[in-house]
Enzyme design. Structure first.
Site, PDB file in Angstrom:
ATOM      1  N   PHE A   1       1.641  -0.724   5.819  1.00 57.20           N
ATOM      2  CA  PHE A   1       2.112   0.475   6.114  1.00 57.20           C
ATOM      3  C   PHE A   1       0.809   1.518   5.957  1.00 57.20           C
ATOM      4  O   PHE A   1      -0.007   1.541   5.088  1.00 57.20           O
ATOM      5  CB  PHE A   1       3.023   0.973   4.631  1.00 57.20           C
ATOM      6  CG  PHE A   1       3.674   2.347   4.779  1.00 57.20           C
ATOM      7  CD1 PHE A   1       4.580   2.627   5.926  1.00 57.20           C
ATOM      8  CD2 PHE A   1       3.249   3.711   4.115  1.00 57.20           C
ATOM      9  CE1 PHE A   1       5.334   3.951   5.989  1.00 57.20           C
ATOM     10  CE2 PHE A   1       3.474   4.582   4.107  1.00 57.20           C
ATOM     11  CZ  PHE A   1       4.597   5.001   5.153  1.00 57.20           C
TER      12      PHE A   1
ATOM     13  N   ASP B   1      -7.216   0.527   3.862  1.00 56.24           N
ATOM     14  CA  ASP B   1      -6.256   1.685   3.484  1.00 56.24           C
ATOM     15  C   ASP B   1      -5.952   1.664   2.009  1.00 56.24           C
ATOM     16  O   ASP B   1      -5.327   0.710   1.549  1.00 56.24           O
ATOM     17  CB  ASP B   1      -4.939   1.361   4.168  1.00 56.24           C
ATOM     18  CG  ASP B   1      -3.914   2.288   4.009  1.00 56.24           C
ATOM     19  OD1 ASP B   1      -4.056   3.129   2.926  1.00 56.24           O
ATOM     20  OD2 ASP B   1      -2.897   2.599   4.854  1.00 56.24           O
TER      21      ASP B   1
ATOM     22  N   LYS C   1      -2.689   9.378  -1.754  1.00 56.45           N
ATOM     23  CA  LYS C   1      -1.905   9.443  -3.038  1.00 56.45           C
ATOM     24  C   LYS C   1      -2.478  10.061  -4.197  1.00 56.45           C
ATOM     25  O   LYS C   1      -1.902  11.216  -4.738  1.00 56.45           O
ATOM     26  CB  LYS C   1      -1.086   8.337  -3.328  1.00 56.45           C
ATOM     27  CG  LYS C   1      -0.103   7.923  -2.076  1.00 56.45           C
ATOM     28  CD  LYS C   1       0.822   6.981  -2.365  1.00 56.45           C
ATOM     29  CE  LYS C   1       2.003   6.870  -1.260  1.00 56.45           C
ATOM     30  NZ  LYS C   1       1.810   5.754  -0.096  1.00 56.45           N
TER      31      LYS C   1
END
Ligand SMILES: *Cc1c(COP(=O)(O)O)cnc(C)c1O
Length: 388
Positions: free
Chosen positions: A128, A213, A242
């Site tokens: 993702f 990532d 995040k």
């Protein structure tokens, strides 16, 4: 809610106040927040230091654009460089934008060196990387792509954790390998020990870049500042987002000087990227996370939570079949319908996050105290008992 584009399967639940690891609804009901807005509010809600930094900056200056120097952005970049593999940082506003920046940086590296045929990025099943057109192309979720083609091209997919398949996929068109050190959205999927180190050697052998990532795993979530530090592997480029602003939107692309060589004036930009508000807050977040003993605390709280969940798994093997993850990024595989388990946690006023592969994630604030872990374990035990 009718005025909103219905892209989210939103619950009919609204919070109006937060304090540390707790959220309060409009009618005053208290929830323990072990979801942190999907690994975002790293220091909990209304952290006094962050509130003070944001208020102070809000009264001074919000935004000028990157046409000018931005003091807090320079300080944050210097802090990230000092404490990571990176020499250069580009700021953006989200994880998807960080992924875009990572992909642009690796392609531009080869273009700079006259190898403009090296455009392909090797990505993995279950990945993702965000919801932009390049992020969807890099990601492994077919359902996310439906109806949105044509996507960005130049992505080659291999199984996650499979070094040999990755090696076989490298050609003279390969620019980089781009992976999560530990997959979040697809269900806390871990790679075999030595995977990242193997990718590092593979990339070095072929003159291609290793891009990570770390949008979910980074900024202390696993008990190291970056998850790749667990394997003592240095990537060439990595994306953060995040937890970086603990709720204030900000993302970053970290790169070595060598990998960032092509990112010269005019190649990339973001109007809001690293503005005064976002940078001031993120700098305070990173300072806190890098303060002495903080990451050790994440590791200890993570071990306590994991041990407790494993004990409960042994006692209730019919409810969850496995506990996975690292630090405070943990997932349980539901042996009952995962949606039921997720709903029952919520009915017991504990917020968790669903993920792929019948997984329910626990992503608590990183400054959680042992008492909060114990409170969660008590709730978890009560929830597991309801399945008897
Ligand atoms: C959440 C996430 C993203 C996307 O972040 P957004 O801020 O939603 O764009 C990208 N990569 C990983 C690994 C993520 O967990």
């Amino acid at each position: 809610m009718d005025a909103l584009m219905p892209t989210y399967a939103r619950l009919d639940l609204a919070f109006e106040r937060g304090e540390g690891p707790y959220l309060f609804t409009t009618d005053g009901t208290r929830y323990l927040d072990f979801g942190t807005g999907i690994a975002v509010t790293a220091l909990g809600h209304a952290h006094p230091k962050l509130v003070a930094v944001l208020a102070e900056q809000a009264g001074r200056l919000w935004h000028t654009s990157n046409l000018y120097r931005i003091g807090p952005q320079e300080r944050l970049a210097a802090r990230l460089v000092e404490h990571s593999f990176a020499d250069r940082v580009f700021f953006c506003n989200s994880g998807a934008e960080a992924s875009e920046g990572v992909i642009k940086t690796v392609r531009r590296f080869h273009y700079h060196h006259g190898n403009s045929e090296r455009v392909e990025v090797i990505v993995t099943d279950g990945a993702f990387h965000g919801r932009t057109l390049a992020g969807l192309a890099a990601g492994g979720n077919e359902a996310h792509r439906a109806g949105f083609t044509p996507l960005a091209s130049g992505f080659v997919r291999v199984p996650y954790g499979d070094l040999e398949a990755t090696r076989a996929a490298v050609t003279d068109r390969t620019a980089a390998v781009f992976v999560e050190p530990l997959q979040g959205e697809s269900g806390i999927v871990t790679a075999p020990q030595g995977y990242l180190a193997g990718l590092r050697s593979l990339c070095d052998e072929h003159g291609i870049l290793l891009a990570l990532d770390e949008v979910q795993t980074g900024v202390g979530r696993t008990g190291r500042f970056l998850a790749c530090e667990w394997e003592e592997v240095s990537p060439d480029v990595a994306g953060l987002a995040k937890g970086l602003g603990s709720g204030f939107p900000i993302g970053a692309v970290l790169a070595t000087e060598r990998a960032a060589v092509g990112m010269v004036p005019g190649t990339h930009g973001s109007t809001f990227g690293g503005n005064f508000l976002a940078s001031a807050v993120a700098d305070a977040v990173v300072e806190e996370i890098l303060s002495p003993g903080f990451l050790a605390g994440v590791e200890q709280a993570g071990a306590r939570l994991r041990d407790g969940l494993e004990r409960l798994q042994n006692q209730h093997p019919g409810v969850i079949s496995e506990v996975r993850g690292r630090g405070l990024m943990l997932g349980m595989t539901a042996a009952v319908p995962a949606a039921d388990l997720y709903a029952r946690f919520r009915e017991h006023r504990l917020l968790t996050v669903p993920a792929g592969g019948d997984t329910v994630r626990m992503l608590p604030p990183l400054n959680i105290e042992h008492a909060h872990v114990d409170e969660t374990l008590a709730i978890t035990e009560a929830v597991f008992r309801t399945f008897r």
